[in-house]
Design an enzyme around this catalytic site. Structure first.
Site, mmCIF file in Angstrom:
data_model
loop_
_atom_site.group_PDB
_atom_site.id
_atom_site.type_symbol
_atom_site.label_atom_id
_atom_site.label_comp_id
_atom_site.label_asym_id
_atom_site.label_seq_id
_atom_site.Cartn_x
_atom_site.Cartn_y
_atom_site.Cartn_z
ATOM 1 N N GLU A 1 2.909 19.085 19.815
ATOM 2 C CA GLU A 1 3.529 17.840 20.267
ATOM 3 C C GLU A 1 2.471 16.754 20.398
ATOM 4 O O GLU A 1 1.426 16.958 21.028
ATOM 5 C CB GLU A 1 4.215 18.051 21.617
ATOM 6 C CG GLU A 1 4.786 16.792 22.242
ATOM 7 C CD GLU A 1 5.474 17.053 23.574
ATOM 8 O OE1 GLU A 1 5.592 16.103 24.377
ATOM 9 O OE2 GLU A 1 5.886 18.210 23.831
ATOM 10 N N HIS B 1 8.869 23.349 29.871
ATOM 11 C CA HIS B 1 9.436 23.711 28.582
ATOM 12 C C HIS B 1 8.312 23.934 27.578
ATOM 13 O O HIS B 1 7.137 23.736 27.880
ATOM 14 C CB HIS B 1 10.370 22.599 28.082
ATOM 15 C CG HIS B 1 9.644 21.333 27.715
ATOM 16 N ND1 HIS B 1 9.117 20.475 28.661
ATOM 17 C CD2 HIS B 1 9.324 20.783 26.504
ATOM 18 C CE1 HIS B 1 8.526 19.454 28.057
ATOM 19 N NE2 HIS B 1 8.634 19.615 26.751
ATOM 20 N N GLU C 1 7.648 11.707 22.316
ATOM 21 C CA GLU C 1 7.067 12.989 21.922
ATOM 22 C C GLU C 1 7.437 13.222 20.466
ATOM 23 O O GLU C 1 8.595 13.084 20.080
ATOM 24 C CB GLU C 1 7.527 14.128 22.819
ATOM 25 C CG GLU C 1 9.001 14.217 23.114
ATOM 26 C CD GLU C 1 9.339 15.302 24.118
ATOM 27 O OE1 GLU C 1 10.061 16.240 23.745
ATOM 28 O OE2 GLU C 1 8.870 15.222 25.271
ATOM 29 N N HIS D 1 0.837 -1.193 0.000
ATOM 30 C CA HIS D 1 0.000 0.000 0.000
ATOM 31 C C HIS D 1 0.877 1.250 0.000
ATOM 32 O O HIS D 1 2.098 1.161 0.105
ATOM 33 C CB HIS D 1 -0.918 0.006 1.227
ATOM 34 C CG HIS D 1 -0.182 0.147 2.529
ATOM 35 N ND1 HIS D 1 0.565 -0.873 3.083
ATOM 36 C CD2 HIS D 1 -0.049 1.200 3.381
ATOM 37 C CE1 HIS D 1 1.109 -0.468 4.213
ATOM 38 N NE2 HIS D 1 0.763 0.781 4.417
ATOM 39 N N HIS E 1 0.558 5.842 1.020
ATOM 40 C CA HIS E 1 -0.230 6.900 1.652
ATOM 41 C C HIS E 1 0.056 8.253 1.005
ATOM 42 O O HIS E 1 1.122 8.462 0.410
ATOM 43 C CB HIS E 1 0.109 7.026 3.147
ATOM 44 C CG HIS E 1 0.060 5.756 3.914
ATOM 45 N ND1 HIS E 1 -1.117 5.151 4.286
ATOM 46 C CD2 HIS E 1 1.042 4.963 4.403
ATOM 47 C CE1 HIS E 1 -0.851 4.038 4.968
ATOM 48 N NE2 HIS E 1 0.458 3.903 5.048
ATOM 49 N N HIS F 1 7.777 23.951 22.860
ATOM 50 C CA HIS F 1 8.402 23.664 21.572
ATOM 51 C C HIS F 1 8.079 24.786 20.582
ATOM 52 O O HIS F 1 6.904 25.098 20.366
ATOM 53 C CB HIS F 1 7.913 22.320 21.035
ATOM 54 C CG HIS F 1 8.219 21.186 21.972
ATOM 55 N ND1 HIS F 1 9.444 20.551 22.000
ATOM 56 C CD2 HIS F 1 7.460 20.599 22.938
ATOM 57 C CE1 HIS F 1 9.430 19.624 22.937
ATOM 58 N NE2 HIS F 1 8.245 19.628 23.519
ATOM 59 N N HIS G 1 4.524 23.239 29.260
ATOM 60 C CA HIS G 1 4.061 21.989 29.871
ATOM 61 C C HIS G 1 5.230 21.276 30.533
ATOM 62 O O HIS G 1 6.396 21.663 30.394
ATOM 63 C CB HIS G 1 3.414 21.074 28.833
ATOM 64 C CG HIS G 1 4.303 20.673 27.693
ATOM 65 N ND1 HIS G 1 4.682 21.542 26.700
ATOM 66 C CD2 HIS G 1 4.909 19.488 27.377
ATOM 67 C CE1 HIS G 1 5.481 20.938 25.840
ATOM 68 N NE2 HIS G 1 5.633 19.683 26.233
ATOM 69 N N GLU H 1 4.811 8.323 6.776
ATOM 70 C CA GLU H 1 4.599 7.307 7.818
ATOM 71 C C GLU H 1 5.881 7.144 8.631
ATOM 72 O O GLU H 1 6.943 6.850 8.088
ATOM 73 C CB GLU H 1 4.210 5.969 7.183
ATOM 74 C CG GLU H 1 4.109 4.814 8.181
ATOM 75 C CD GLU H 1 3.738 3.496 7.520
ATOM 76 O OE1 GLU H 1 2.789 3.507 6.709
ATOM 77 O OE2 GLU H 1 4.388 2.476 7.771
#
Length: 392
Positions: free
Chosen positions: A288, A281, A341, A103, A105, A283, A327, A109
């Site tokens: 995330e 911290h 993460e 397959h 996409h 990002h 967070h 992935e």
């Protein structure tokens, strides 16, 4: 069920939505006590929680299970977790010999092998092929549009798939069986130069996952391409990477700087020891998307303008943090907390609250927060992604 009935059925302590400052009151009505026991910081939020923050957690245990003869899959997308717009995840298992069929996409992935072993194959637009065996802790990455397959080896396997579109669904993909089923047989005959009868037994719909035999050695299955193999490996052995080690745990970062093929997704594998936490911290590059591998913890997400909400997390949960929102993740159990993460980005990036303050003029920090020199002197100029201090 009354409180006394709950106690008799094995719940010696029934948590109540009452905070130590007296806020709240008992919940004596119908309730899911097991859920409340798993989510103490949602039942009794810290006094610092405030405002309206959307849900940022969803458990794979609450997702629909797609069962096939060769394995199973379940997914968490924006359908299950509406805030998660950048990435979607699929948890999949294949029995020995089970195949996620040929397959491709429209999305990239990225995958992390949770347990067991699998064989992956791919062919790129230049006719170069790739075949590799994947073990626990290994990654693979397929760019959008690159056809590929996954097959369970001896013992089977289970893995996490991550796609760079929150609305992605693995059940809505481009599969070879589905295309064959929806192409006239005379067209298939003309395309391959074989009689139409060769297609008398093709599937009449998408196969998705199917049962097969365990393949032989990788050498026995190797196919030589006249255009050679894909030069950039689609496999990365994350656990062989030297981690960033701190007193509280470790972090392994993987992005296009050390895994060149992975141009759309960056990630970190985080280890948090009991009593430690992923430091305060944020990002600066994207949202995330988290997947919790083992242990339990809690996370407070601060979204600005007086808004913050705390979530309890455990193995199998997906967490989400919007772009640039502050967070932390704190280990609240007595075993190590491991989680991934991930970001829709070619590079991993985070900003440490501690480091930012340490590299800002001390007088400015003291006047802004009304703190003294003793506090400022303990700020750390070197970044520790995971922190743990004696006595704290």
């Amino acid at each position: 069920m009354s409180e006394s009935e709950n106690t008799r059925q094995g719940y010696p302590h029934i948590p109540q939505p009452i905070r130590s400052d007296g806020a709240g009151g008992p919940d004596l009505g119908p309730r899911d006590v097991m859920r409340d026991l798993e989510n103490p910081d949602m039942l009794v939020p810290p006094i610092t929680d405030a405002g309206l923050v959307p849900n940022m957690k969803f458990s794979f245990s609450d997702a629909h299970m797609q069962l096939n003869q060769g394995g199973w899959s379940r997914e968490v997308t924006a359908r299950e977790l509406p805030i998660a717009t950048t990435l979607a995840g699929v948890n999949m298992s294949l029995i020995p010999g089970g195949v996620r069929e040929l397959h491709w996409h429209q999305q990239a992935e990225w995958s992390y092998m949770l347990l067991g072993n699998a064989r992956i194959t791919a062919v790129d637009q230049n006719g170069r092929n790739f075949i590799a065996d994947i073990g626990p802790g290994d990654l693979w990455y397929f760019p959008p549009g690159i056809p590929h397959s996954i097959q369970g080896l001896e013992g089977g396997c289970e893995f996490l798939l991550v796609f760079d579109d929150g609305n992605f669904s693995d059940l809505n993909t481009l599969s070879i069986s589905d295309w064959f089923a929806h192409t006239p047989k005379e067209v298939l005959s003309a395309n391959f130069g074989v009689p139409e009868s060769d297609f008398d037994h093709i599937p009449d719909n998408q196969v998705y996952i199917y049962k097969s035999t365990v393949p032989g050695s990788i050498e026995s299955q190797r196919v030589e391409s006249p255009y050679r193999t894909i030069p950039q490996s689609f496999k990365f052995e994350l656990l062989k990477q030297t981690p960033i080690i701190t007193p509280g745990g470790s972090v392994r970062i993987v992005d296009s700087s050390n895994f060149p093929a992975s141009k759309a997704i960056a990630a970190a594998l985080v280890e948090i020891k009991p009593g430690a936490m992923r430091e305060l911290h944020w990002h600066p590059n994207n949202d995330e998307w988290q997947y919790y591998l083992s242990g339990q913890g809690r996370m407070t997400v601060f979204t600005g303008n007086g808004n913050a909400r705390t979530y309890d997390v455990r193995a199998g949960d997906v967490g989400y943090v919007p772009f640039a929102s502050g967070h932390y993740v704190q280990n609240t159990g007595n075993t190590t907390l491991w989680f991934l993460e991930m970001f829709k980005s070619d590079r991993f990036a985070d900003v440490s609250l501690n480091q930012w303050m340490a590299l800002t003029p001390a007088e400015l920090v003291k006047s802004n927060l009304n703190v003294d020199e003793a506090f400022v002197s303990k700020l750390r100029k070197e970044k520790w992604p995971v922190v743990k201090y004696p006595g704290f």
